[in-house]
Design an enzyme around this catalytic site. Structure first.
Site, PDB file in Angstrom:
ATOM      1  N   ARG A 146       0.844  -1.200   0.000  1.00  0.00           N
ATOM      2  CA  ARG A 146       0.000   0.000   0.000  1.00  0.00           C
ATOM      3  C   ARG A 146       0.881   1.252   0.000  1.00  0.00           C
ATOM      4  O   ARG A 146       2.084   1.164   0.128  1.00  0.00           O
ATOM      5  CB  ARG A 146      -0.954  -0.005   1.194  1.00  0.00           C
ATOM      6  CG  ARG A 146      -0.245   0.044   2.526  1.00  0.00           C
ATOM      7  CD  ARG A 146      -1.235   0.077   3.701  1.00  0.00           C
ATOM      8  NE  ARG A 146      -0.524  -0.084   4.957  1.00  0.00           N
ATOM      9  CZ  ARG A 146      -1.104  -0.125   6.150  1.00  0.00           C
ATOM     10  NH1 ARG A 146      -2.415  -0.037   6.253  1.00  0.00           N
ATOM     11  NH2 ARG A 146      -0.387  -0.265   7.235  1.00  0.00           N
ATOM     12  N   CYS A 202       3.275   8.678  -5.279  1.00  0.00           N
ATOM     13  CA  CYS A 202       4.121   9.840  -5.033  1.00  0.00           C
ATOM     14  C   CYS A 202       3.202  11.051  -4.851  1.00  0.00           C
ATOM     15  O   CYS A 202       2.358  11.328  -5.705  1.00  0.00           O
ATOM     16  CB  CYS A 202       5.030  10.018  -6.249  1.00  0.00           C
ATOM     17  SG  CYS A 202       5.937  11.559  -6.215  1.00  0.00           S
ATOM     18  N   ASN A 243      -5.192   7.318   4.473  1.00  0.00           N
ATOM     19  CA  ASN A 243      -4.880   6.587   5.705  1.00  0.00           C
ATOM     20  C   ASN A 243      -3.421   6.803   6.046  1.00  0.00           C
ATOM     21  O   ASN A 243      -2.540   6.523   5.238  1.00  0.00           O
ATOM     22  CB  ASN A 243      -5.123   5.091   5.510  1.00  0.00           C
ATOM     23  CG  ASN A 243      -4.979   4.326   6.818  1.00  0.00           C
ATOM     24  OD1 ASN A 243      -5.881   4.349   7.659  1.00  0.00           O
ATOM     25  ND2 ASN A 243      -3.838   3.679   7.012  1.00  0.00           N
ATOM     26  N   GLU A 244      -3.192   7.332   7.237  1.00  0.00           N
ATOM     27  CA  GLU A 244      -1.834   7.499   7.753  1.00  0.00           C
ATOM     28  C   GLU A 244      -0.857   7.995   6.697  1.00  0.00           C
ATOM     29  O   GLU A 244       0.062   7.266   6.284  1.00  0.00           O
ATOM     30  CB  GLU A 244      -1.307   6.187   8.342  1.00  0.00           C
ATOM     31  CG  GLU A 244      -1.903   5.862   9.682  1.00  0.00           C
ATOM     32  CD  GLU A 244      -1.225   4.669  10.356  1.00  0.00           C
ATOM     33  OE1 GLU A 244      -0.476   3.942   9.677  1.00  0.00           O
ATOM     34  OE2 GLU A 244      -1.455   4.474  11.544  1.00  0.00           O
ATOM     35  N   GLU A 249      -7.226   4.548  15.682  1.00  0.00           N
ATOM     36  CA  GLU A 249      -6.892   3.119  15.750  1.00  0.00           C
ATOM     37  C   GLU A 249      -6.204   2.866  17.084  1.00  0.00           C
ATOM     38  O   GLU A 249      -5.183   3.498  17.392  1.00  0.00           O
ATOM     39  CB  GLU A 249      -5.951   2.733  14.609  1.00  0.00           C
ATOM     40  CG  GLU A 249      -6.567   2.932  13.238  1.00  0.00           C
ATOM     41  CD  GLU A 249      -5.632   2.516  12.104  1.00  0.00           C
ATOM     42  OE1 GLU A 249      -4.603   1.862  12.362  1.00  0.00           O
ATOM     43  OE2 GLU A 249      -5.935   2.874  10.956  1.00  0.00           O
ATOM     44  N   TRP A 255       3.658  -5.919  12.934  1.00  0.00           N
ATOM     45  CA  TRP A 255       4.662  -5.207  12.137  1.00  0.00           C
ATOM     46  C   TRP A 255       5.920  -4.804  12.886  1.00  0.00           C
ATOM     47  O   TRP A 255       6.860  -4.317  12.278  1.00  0.00           O
ATOM     48  CB  TRP A 255       4.032  -3.963  11.511  1.00  0.00           C
ATOM     49  CG  TRP A 255       3.178  -3.158  12.434  1.00  0.00           C
ATOM     50  CD1 TRP A 255       1.815  -3.219  12.503  1.00  0.00           C
ATOM     51  CD2 TRP A 255       3.587  -2.200  13.421  1.00  0.00           C
ATOM     52  NE1 TRP A 255       1.353  -2.354  13.473  1.00  0.00           N
ATOM     53  CE2 TRP A 255       2.415  -1.708  14.053  1.00  0.00           C
ATOM     54  CE3 TRP A 255       4.826  -1.700  13.832  1.00  0.00           C
ATOM     55  CZ2 TRP A 255       2.452  -0.753  15.075  1.00  0.00           C
ATOM     56  CZ3 TRP A 255       4.862  -0.747  14.848  1.00  0.00           C
ATOM     57  CH2 TRP A 255       3.680  -0.291  15.450  1.00  0.00           C
ATOM     58  N   GLU A 313      -1.694  -8.740   7.444  1.00  0.00           N
ATOM     59  CA  GLU A 313      -1.957  -8.484   8.873  1.00  0.00           C
ATOM     60  C   GLU A 313      -2.674  -9.642   9.560  1.00  0.00           C
ATOM     61  O   GLU A 313      -3.341  -9.454  10.581  1.00  0.00           O
ATOM     62  CB  GLU A 313      -2.707  -7.153   9.027  1.00  0.00           C
ATOM     63  CG  GLU A 313      -1.799  -5.994   8.637  1.00  0.00           C
ATOM     64  CD  GLU A 313      -2.427  -4.613   8.747  1.00  0.00           C
ATOM     65  OE1 GLU A 313      -3.639  -4.521   8.989  1.00  0.00           O
ATOM     66  OE2 GLU A 313      -1.682  -3.628   8.565  1.00  0.00           O
ATOM     67  N   GLN A 314      -2.505 -10.848   9.027  1.00  0.00           N
ATOM     68  CA  GLN A 314      -3.222 -11.982   9.636  1.00  0.00           C
ATOM     69  C   GLN A 314      -2.746 -12.283  11.058  1.00  0.00           C
ATOM     70  O   GLN A 314      -3.455 -12.907  11.830  1.00  0.00           O
ATOM     71  CB  GLN A 314      -3.120 -13.228   8.763  1.00  0.00           C
ATOM     72  CG  GLN A 314      -1.713 -13.642   8.470  1.00  0.00           C
ATOM     73  CD  GLN A 314      -1.667 -14.835   7.527  1.00  0.00           C
ATOM     74  OE1 GLN A 314      -1.687 -15.969   7.967  1.00  0.00           O
ATOM     75  NE2 GLN A 314      -1.630 -14.574   6.230  1.00  0.00           N
ATOM     76  N   HIS A 372      -2.195  -9.926  13.234  1.00  0.00           N
ATOM     77  CA  HIS A 372      -2.576  -8.729  14.000  1.00  0.00           C
ATOM     78  C   HIS A 372      -3.914  -8.992  14.685  1.00  0.00           C
ATOM     79  O   HIS A 372      -4.911  -9.309  14.030  1.00  0.00           O
ATOM     80  CB  HIS A 372      -2.701  -7.557  13.032  1.00  0.00           C
ATOM     81  CG  HIS A 372      -2.823  -6.213  13.671  1.00  0.00           C
ATOM     82  ND1 HIS A 372      -3.867  -5.859  14.495  1.00  0.00           N
ATOM     83  CD2 HIS A 372      -2.021  -5.125  13.593  1.00  0.00           C
ATOM     84  CE1 HIS A 372      -3.692  -4.605  14.894  1.00  0.00           C
ATOM     85  NE2 HIS A 372      -2.589  -4.142  14.364  1.00  0.00           N
TER      86      HIS A 372
END
Ligand code: GAL
Length: 643
Positions: A105, A109, A143-144, A324, A332, A372-373, A375
């Site tokens: 993700r 740029c 997002n972030e 979040e 991570w 992210e499994q 997480h």
């Protein structure tokens, strides 16, 4: 304000026939907000110009019918694969000149105008479709921003945008050459078209060149975000939020927040302690399953301040959320331990005590697939309750019992400046000098003394609400801040490394700091490796950084060698070095005694935070602690009315 609990949900990850049951369980848990949509572009527009809105219409309806309020995210952090064919040069380029490829993700740029237009287009379509939908009560842009080191890109689009930006800022290459000191090493330019981003140079690029690129890159993030905000506001009155990432300072969060109605940040206390916080191994072991006792509060206070940027009418007290909240192990960080039982409740209450309107857990159900499994979520992959579900439900019940939470005025201000952080990253001078860490060290020392703190924008023009102000590591003092300091009646501790450069990262003449009413000059700066320190007379030590000071101001503390360590008069003082944590806390206690503030020496892990009506006791330690006559369990939080 009555705080709320929320959750991040991905309807596109689950069969449609379980959405209603998920929504009902959320409501039963006490959740009122649900954030969706922020990575769903490939399902909304599977091929260029071909749309499938049906599933999102239905998901919003199901959630809304259950009584949930929806935060709808724009999906621009995850451009689909076809986008690369449509905009082949939109990928960011890293400092080594390699494209950052598709397959995860944030592969875009910020300078690429074609992608900026794509992001406007999808935002407009969503805003048009859902802008008046009563279930959509807030928006999240992207997002972030900056997550995965994505603010800076060295692409052709960035190079060309940078040249335009430079031409506008400096007007002539002569002015730029002078500002950057390019006569040094024959680095002079005679055409803006010849100036590249500062990567791939043989040795370090000129520091002002690096700083200019950091400033340019920050401006691109802000411009990118603004396009989305403008589009959303054409169709919707719901507040616009962005979820900033903890510890990420590569763009100006204050500046971006001018376009937001509410700020928010993503809080992963255990991941951050493992991944990005400097601390001794013993400290990291002690707080392995809790996170750093000051890091969350520091960010809460930053985003409370940033949340006031748009309205400007309540400096340091804006609207903000935790978008979040870590619910269990993440995937991570280098190591990913589970939180101690109680921490998912403690973190939420700490945010509420700092004024959060909502704490939203990430995520509802752990995904059994993809990156992210591993997480955690509030639910296990098999839909059974994970440990954090009960803690979230407890917070929701406790909030109902408590009712209104109103922020209290903090007696201490700490100035934070993103631009200075970039300047010191360009020119650290010591391998472990970091402006954000320095601000955090000051914050942590204040917190250990039990103080509630406001984070202040570097242009703050009125310091009168505060008895004590800290201004560490500011490249230059802004004119409003200089004037405010001039009129200040409390004590301001400026430095180390403040006002010792020009805005172009050169040494000013006369040499700094140049603070009216404080006759002191930093004539030489030393960085100190971890194997050494500068001991102070009367105990304590400087680490990392030490400035040799000269001037007529009173010397208030000295080093063992007799050099000034703190210098200044009744109101303005200059701190010559980076105190270690115990020394910093002791310095704060001394200053508090002078200005008549109660300063405590809190036990390890215990922190306090006052709201208008309550004092919160937040115990990050694993063991119980007794303070003020109450015993607070390990990984537990307690509160009682303020006396
Ligand atoms: C955040 C991000 C989320 C998710 C989460 C995992 O940085 O916004 O999408 O990846 O981390 O901890």
């Amino acid at each position: 304000m009555i705080p709320k609990i929320g959750v991040c949900y991905y309807p596109e990850h689950w069969p449609e026939d379980i959405w209603a049951e998920d929504a009902a369980r959320m409501v039963e848990t006490g959740i009122t907000w649900v954030r969706i949509g922020e990575f769903a572009w490939s399902r909304l527009e599977p091929a260029p110009g071909t749309f499938d809105w049906g599933w999102l219409d239905r998901a919003i309806e199901v959630l809304g019918k259950a009584g949930l309020q929806v935060v709808l995210g724009t999906p621009t952090a995850t451009p689909p694969r076809w986008m690369i064919d449509k905009q082949p040069d939109m990928l960011a380029i890293d400092a080594r000149g390699h494209p950052r490829k598709f397959g995860s993700r944030r592969h875009y740029c910020f300078s690429h105008l074609g992608y900026r237009e794509e992001s406007r287009r999808i935002t407009q379509l969503m805003a048009e479709r859902y802008g008046k939908n009563p279930c959509i009560q807030a928006w999240q842009t992207d997002n972030e921003y900056a997550c995965h080191d994505t603010t800076v890109s060295y692409s052709p689009a960035a190079a060309s945008g940078f040249r335009d930006w430079l031409a506008q800022r400096y007007q002539s290459t002569d002015a730029l050459n002078r500002a950057w000191g390019n006569v040094f090493w024959s680095m002079e330019y005679d055409d803006f078209a010849d100036i590249d981003p500062p990567n791939l140079t043989v040795t370090e690029a000129n520091h002002p060149h690096q700083l200019a690129f950091a400033r340019y890159s920050s401006d691109q993030v802000i411009a990118f975000n603004r396009v989305q905000c403008d589009e959303i506001r054409k169709y919707s009155d719901a507040p616009i939020i962005h979820n900033f990432m903890g510890g990420e300072v590569s763009f100006d969060h204050f500046a971006l927040s001018r376009d937001l109605d509410i700020t928010s940040w993503d809080s992963y206390p255990i991941g951050f302690l493992s991944d990005r916080i400097t601390a001794t191994p013993d400290f990291k072991a002690q707080f392995l399953r809790q996170g750093h006792p000051d890091n969350q509060a520091f960010h809460h206070d930053i985003y409370r301040a940033a949340g006031a940027m748009r309205t400007g009418d309540a400096p340091a007290h804006g609207r903000w959320w935790v978008m979040e909240q870590q619910p269990g192990p993440v995937n991570w960080a280098p190591w990913n331990p589970a939180p101690l039982p109680g921490m998912c409740r403690l973190w939420a209450w700490e945010a509420i005590a700092h004024g959060a309107e909502c704490v939203s857990y990430f995520r509802w159900r752990q995904a059994p697939f993809a990156q992210e499994q591993m997480h955690a979520g509030l639910l296990r992959p098999d839909s059974e309750a994970a440990p954090a579900l009960g803690e979230a439900a407890q917070v929701a019940r406790e909030i109902s019992a408590m009712g209104d939470v109103t922020a209290a005025a903090a007696p201490v201000g700490l100035v934070l400046d993103y631009d200075s952080i970039w300047a010191w990253r360009a020119q650290p001078q010591g391998a472990d000098f970091d402006g954000f860490n320095l601000a955090f060290a000051a914050y942590s020392a204040l917190r250990r003394s039990g103080l509630s703190i406001d984070i202040l924008h570097p242009d703050t023009a009125d310091l009168s609400p505060y008895k004590l102000v800290l201004a560490p590591g500011l490249l230059t003092l802004s004119e409003p801040l200089r004037t405010a300091l001039d009129a200040y009646g409390g004590i301001a501790l400026i430095g180390p490394r403040s006002d010792t450069k020009t805005g172009e990262l050169s040494i000013p003449l006369p040499m700094g700091p140049n603070v009216p009413g404080l006759d002191v000059t930093a004539i030489l700066s030393e960085s100190i490796p971890p194997i050494a320190d500068v001991p102070l007379d009367g105990g304590g030590r400087f680490i990392r950084w030490f400035e040799h000071l000269e001037g007529t101001a009173d010397v208030r503390r000295k080093t063992v060698a007799g050099q000034p360590a703190i210098i200044g008069g009744a109101h303005l003082r200059y701190l010559a070095g980076w105190p270690d944590p115990d020394t910093f806390a002791a310095i704060i206690r001394d200053l508090c005694a002078e200005v008549g503030l109660e300063a405590l020496d809190l036990p390890d892990g215990l922190r306090l935070r006052d709201t208008a009506t309550q004092r919160f006791y937040i115990n990050y330690a694993a063991e119980p602690v007794t303070w003020d006559g109450i015993t607070i369990g390990g990984a537990d939080v307690a509160w009682r009315p303020r006396t």
